[in-house]
Design a protein around this motif. Sequence first.
Motif, PDB file in Angstrom:
ATOM      1  N   ILE A  50       0.829  -1.204   0.000  1.00 18.61           N
ATOM      2  CA  ILE A  50       0.000   0.000   0.000  1.00 18.61           C
ATOM      3  C   ILE A  50       0.866   1.258   0.000  1.00 18.61           C
ATOM      4  O   ILE A  50       0.606   2.211  -0.737  1.00 18.61           O
ATOM      5  CB  ILE A  50      -0.972  -0.018   1.185  1.00 18.61           C
ATOM      6  N   LEU A  55       0.458   4.966  -1.800  1.00 19.46           N
ATOM      7  CA  LEU A  55       0.662   6.237  -1.101  1.00 19.46           C
ATOM      8  C   LEU A  55       1.897   6.986  -1.618  1.00 19.46           C
ATOM      9  O   LEU A  55       1.825   8.181  -1.903  1.00 19.46           O
ATOM     10  CB  LEU A  55       0.737   5.994   0.413  1.00 19.46           C
ATOM     11  N   ILE A 328     -15.682   8.628   4.073  1.00 22.10           N
ATOM     12  CA  ILE A 328     -14.854   8.146   5.182  1.00 22.10           C
ATOM     13  C   ILE A 328     -15.525   8.494   6.501  1.00 22.10           C
ATOM     14  O   ILE A 328     -15.589   7.678   7.416  1.00 22.10           O
ATOM     15  CB  ILE A 328     -13.447   8.755   5.103  1.00 22.10           C
ATOM     16  N   LEU A 338     -13.678   0.057  13.856  1.00 22.67           N
ATOM     17  CA  LEU A 338     -12.497   0.850  13.514  1.00 22.67           C
ATOM     18  C   LEU A 338     -11.634   1.165  14.732  1.00 22.67           C
ATOM     19  O   LEU A 338     -12.096   1.698  15.683  1.00 22.67           O
ATOM     20  CB  LEU A 338     -12.939   2.158  12.878  1.00 22.67           C
TER      21      LEU A 338
ATOM     22  N   PHE B 113      -3.943   2.243  10.342  1.00 21.13           N
ATOM     23  CA  PHE B 113      -3.839   1.355   9.182  1.00 21.13           C
ATOM     24  C   PHE B 113      -5.179   1.270   8.457  1.00 21.13           C
ATOM     25  O   PHE B 113      -5.236   1.351   7.228  1.00 21.13           O
ATOM     26  CB  PHE B 113      -3.384  -0.039   9.619  1.00 21.13           C
ATOM     27  N   LEU B 114      -6.266   1.137   9.232  1.00 23.72           N
ATOM     28  CA  LEU B 114      -7.582   1.044   8.595  1.00 23.72           C
ATOM     29  C   LEU B 114      -7.918   2.322   7.832  1.00 23.72           C
ATOM     30  O   LEU B 114      -8.501   2.274   6.746  1.00 23.72           O
ATOM     31  CB  LEU B 114      -8.655   0.749   9.650  1.00 23.72           C
ATOM     32  N   ILE B 115      -7.532   3.460   8.394  1.00 20.98           N
ATOM     33  CA  ILE B 115      -7.814   4.714   7.698  1.00 20.98           C
ATOM     34  C   ILE B 115      -6.970   4.822   6.428  1.00 20.98           C
ATOM     35  O   ILE B 115      -7.463   5.232   5.368  1.00 20.98           O
ATOM     36  CB  ILE B 115      -7.603   5.914   8.638  1.00 20.98           C
ATOM     37  N   ALA B 116      -5.705   4.374   6.527  1.00 26.03           N
ATOM     38  CA  ALA B 116      -4.857   4.364   5.328  1.00 26.03           C
ATOM     39  C   ALA B 116      -5.469   3.478   4.248  1.00 26.03           C
ATOM     40  O   ALA B 116      -5.432   3.799   3.057  1.00 26.03           O
ATOM     41  CB  ALA B 116      -3.455   3.878   5.678  1.00 26.03           C
ATOM     42  N   LEU B 117      -6.074   2.384   4.690  1.00 29.53           N
ATOM     43  CA  LEU B 117      -6.720   1.451   3.771  1.00 29.53           C
ATOM     44  C   LEU B 117      -7.868   2.123   3.022  1.00 29.53           C
ATOM     45  O   LEU B 117      -8.017   1.990   1.809  1.00 29.53           O
ATOM     46  CB  LEU B 117      -7.274   0.296   4.606  1.00 29.53           C
ATOM     47  N   LEU B 118      -8.675   2.871   3.790  1.00 33.82           N
ATOM     48  CA  LEU B 118      -9.788   3.585   3.180  1.00 33.82           C
ATOM     49  C   LEU B 118      -9.285   4.643   2.211  1.00 33.82           C
ATOM     50  O   LEU B 118      -9.769   4.762   1.087  1.00 33.82           O
ATOM     51  CB  LEU B 118     -10.634   4.257   4.267  1.00 33.82           C
ATOM     52  N   LEU B 119      -8.286   5.399   2.667  1.00 32.50           N
ATOM     53  CA  LEU B 119      -7.711   6.452   1.824  1.00 32.50           C
ATOM     54  C   LEU B 119      -7.183   5.857   0.526  1.00 32.50           C
ATOM     55  O   LEU B 119      -7.418   6.403  -0.557  1.00 32.50           O
ATOM     56  CB  LEU B 119      -6.554   7.115   2.562  1.00 32.50           C
TER      57      LEU B 119
END
Lengths: 338, 283
Positions: A50, A55, A328, A338, B113-119
């Motif tokens: 990722i 990114l 989001i 979350l 990590f979960l937020i990075a995943l969404l992003l």
Amino acid sequence: MTNASTIARGGGTPSAPERRRRSAQRPTKASGLPTKAIPYVLLIPGILVIAGLLLYPMIQVVVMSFQKVGLPQISGKRPAEWLGWENYTKIFENDIFWSSLRNTIAFAVITVSLTLILGTAVGVLLNRLSKRMSTFVIVGIMSAWAVPPVAQGVIWRWLFDAEAGIINWALNLLPDWLSTLLFGRADWTGEPWLNDSITVYLVLILTVLWASFPFIAVSVLAGLKGIPHELYEAARVDGSGAWRTFWKITFPLLKPVFAVLTILSIIWDFKVFSQLYVLIGGPTNREAFNLSMYSFAEAFRSPPKMGSGAAIAVVLTVILLIVTAFYIRQMVKSEEVL
Amino acid sequence: MNPLRRKRLGRIALNATATLVFLFAVFPVYWMIATSFKENDQIFTTEFIPFPTHFTFDHLERVLSEGVAGNSIWLYLRNSAIVALGTVLIGSVFALLAATAVARFRFRGRTSFLIALLLAQMIPAEALLIPLFLSVKRLGLYDQLLGLIVVNVGLTLPFGIWMLRTFVAAVPKSLEEAAWIDGASRMTTFWKVLFPLVAPGLVATSIFSFITAWNELIFALILMSDSSGYTMPVALQYFFGQRGTDWGAIMASSTLMTIPVVIFFLLVQRRMVSGLVAGAVKG
């Protein structure tokens, strides 16, 4: 479907204190790693992919949008040249940018609304059909959703073909007076739908609508199945009509579903590429560009102007991120996992 | 009108509308398949010929032998299959590891990590075209199917993890704990208890990645310059333009490209829909 949505809700996750108590019983001797390190080890490949493929390149795009990256820079003969905002000011002066922006937004707004309306209507319809009939229709509409985007473009390009396309044949079937009344013409033989940017988008809207309403319909159906029957019974007893029942019961209860479906549709429709690429036969008709196609053409048609392609990509991403920030927030709000 | 009759009429109207929806969805697909079995004089006509009265395999044979852009369609189907399977093999292992981490452990950085995943899912792949093109070139993976596999793993992984983690979370923890009490090691527990229960979810996620990679056009366009490395979506473009469009051939090829996807799709559509809407659908 009920089964699957329980899974989707992450059903059965224990509450936090319970979880702590349980993890204390976990054997540590079995693997050589301390329990604390395990999740990090498991995440290494995922994080590398990722970070490295999504990114980091995103940061690179932003940097490149301020640089001049032409042929000498791509081949490594010269280092990238810092330009400041020049790429941006140049594309903002270009008419093609504005027509691409207009095409992107107008297409997304129209297609998202039509898809949601048609998809919801079909979802409600499916819910009222007999089991056998609804399975039959679901299999049919899912096969439209399954068609690869490139094949979607190919199919609709064929349907709208000027010479032998079935659409022109069908329009010629209309009685002359009706056709004249509706479209101001009676003869459709040889009508070249895909030469003009407006009619290209008409075909594109139909193509994407055809391919994406099934997903909305099936999601809405899944949501409808979760609404208790008693609510509808009560509404009927109170004499509420179908339209009123939809707005007073169905819509408020399915609001979270609609929010996600809207945002997903926006994300998908904003950057439509494959279908447009096939319909206009590659990046040739500049008036029919959307932002994805414009960025692609700037960067990969000679002479390559990757800096300016990057600037267009950044504009597209910024617009999408603003819209999806909302998504989001929805997810973070509704997902306690979350 | 008596209420019984009205009810029956309502049912008929409902089924008629449903049939229209069905036809709208299915007809274009049918038309693709029908055209690929028609003879040319039934294709290039201003008349409407609902089905091929002279059934022919000419187009299929032609695309499989002569093909397009110098190669048989077999080669492009094979390339697409290699890219899609490679993406699935690498991607599903990575996704399973990461999904287990976020669904089974609480640790620092989990939320980030979960937020990075969404992003990562929000970033349009089209925006990454230029830097990934340059990186692939620098790494010497240009014009190689491996380069395309790597890019596709990146494109499919965030959603794969996102989807798979709900399947892992749905497996009751007590099952694993029972295995631990019986003295099973962590590895044994994973393979004997968790893995079989997550397998259906893994299949669904894999099929999703397979379809995404199989359909991918834009990266395949820029990362493959030699026609022997084209995937199906790229190869299809070459049917247009050269001395008029050979609609029989292009329809035969898109039929070949579409059939495996439609079959896979119908197998997993339920899980995929719930996976996409997951997160918002809260009881």
